[in-house]
Design an enzyme around this catalytic site. Structure first.
Site, PDB file in Angstrom:
ATOM      1  N   ALA A 190      39.130   9.948 -25.731  1.00 40.46           N
ATOM      2  CA  ALA A 190      40.257   9.362 -25.014  1.00 40.46           C
ATOM      3  C   ALA A 190      40.261   7.868 -25.309  1.00 40.46           C
ATOM      4  CB  ALA A 190      40.107   9.604 -23.514  1.00 40.46           C
ATOM      5  N   TYR A 234      37.184  -3.528 -21.733  1.00 40.96           N
ATOM      6  CA  TYR A 234      37.778  -2.195 -21.933  1.00 40.96           C
ATOM      7  C   TYR A 234      38.269  -2.058 -23.373  1.00 40.96           C
ATOM      8  CZ  TYR A 234      40.759   1.877 -20.877  1.00 40.96           C
ATOM      9  OH  TYR A 234      41.345   3.120 -20.835  1.00 40.96           O
TER      10      TYR A 234
END
Ligand code: UDP
Length: 315
Positions: free
Chosen positions: A117, A148
């Site tokens: 993902a 991130y």
């Protein structure tokens, strides 16, 4: 007889839990692994008692042990909203790097297909618009979102290395903004923030002047696209998202209308490195997966608002 089996890391999260539902519906046995840092057992409580479902509470940055034959490993574990990864920067970096390494190791060991993902955040604050898979992005490695963005970019690099060097069968999905039931009301994202504020009659907090754009995909469309990618033989990244682009201010107005709220919009400072535009180019998914989103924003927003209304009544 062996039943096709999938491991879903982060399976108790928003997307992970919808993915567990989809895989089970397709007749696949699911082993859900989650450390419940941002995931929640409420998202999968309806699956306990299903013989094809099991849950392991585990932090996948540590060695993952699963017995028996595994056909698919889907790596969805990670804090994923800007507020979450600002609060959990080290865990975000660790699950994207060490966690991806452990999940890939499991896939290699079991000769399973691995699906990562990934995210539209790999494009950063994009200079190319809409974003196509060939675009390499515009990411600030040392900004607050870098934990991130760079973790996911590293995860993509590691996935491709396992594909090229170890011959692991791999897939990479770049997920654009997705919404639907089971989002956390307090994850800080625009949609739950706006809906929560509208339902409580509070001011709607639009960051910046609200001219930044996003393109929101309903969760059932997203998991369908991911499932098709898993079944395909595409090893390069594929964007999955809804290209219907809207400014955040217009989006806030839509939420006010949808909820019938009297809330007014107030403007707050724009967070650092907040992307000014975001829209997926989904030509590749259309061509190779025969996929495109089906649920429009009016319909998806209604389903999501109904869910949040129920949650608010319960809390
Ligand atoms: N946003 C906003 N008000 C909020 C929360 C978010 O205006 O209360 C903005 C945010 O700055 C961004 C957009 O809405 O421009 C989408 O934010 P979200 O956190 O949903 O996801 P992102 O796409 O930034 O990862």
């Amino acid at each position: 007889m062996h039943k096709t089996t999938a491991v879903v890391t982060g399976g108790a999260g928003f997307l992970g839990s919808h993915l567990c539902d989809k895989l089970l519906k397709e007749g696949i046995k699911v082993i859900c692994i989650d450390n419940l840092l941002t995931g929640n057992l409420d998202n999968i409580s309806h699956l306990f008692g299903n013989n094809n479902f099991s849950f392991i509470k585990h932090d996948v940055t540590n060695y993952i042990y699963v017995g028996g034959k595994i056909d698919y490993v889907l790596h969805f574990a990670s804090p994923a909203s800007p507020i979450d990864y600002l609060k959990l920067p080290i865990q975000t970096l660790k699950v994207g790097s060490l966690g991806t390494h452990k999940a890939l190791g499991l896939a290699k060991d079991k000769n399973a297909t691995f699906l990562l993902a990934s995210t539209s955040e790999v494009y950063g604050d994009p200079i190319v618009h809409p974003q196509e898979e060939e675009y390499w992005g515009n990411v600030n490695p040392i900004g607050p979102r870098g934990v991130y963005d760079e973790a996911k970019r590293f995860a993509e690099a590691l996935t491709m290395a396992y594909y090229r060097h170890h011959g692991v069968n791999t897939r990479i999905v770049r997920i654009f903004n997705t919404y639907g039931p089971r989002m956390r009301l307090d994850d800080g994202r625009a949609l739950p923030a706006f809906v929560g504020q509208a339902l409580r009659g509070e001011e709607i907090t639009v960051y910046g002047d609200g001219s930044q754009t996003r393109s929101f995909c309903y969760v059932s469309d997203l998991v369908e696209g991911i499932f098709r990618l898993l079944k395909s033989n595409e090893t390069n990244p594929v964007n999955i998202g809804n290209p219907d682009e809207i400014t955040i201010k217009e989006f806030a107005e839509e939420v006010i209308k949808q909820t019938g709220s009297k809330s007014k919009i107030v403007y707050k400072p724009l967070p650092e490195d907040d992307p000014k535009v975001r829209q997926p180019d989904i030509s590749k998914a259309k061509k190779i997966l025969g996929w495109e989103p089906k649920v429009g924003r009016a319909e998806g927003l209604k389903l999501t608002v109904d869910y949040f209304k129920e949650i608010l009544l319960l809390t």
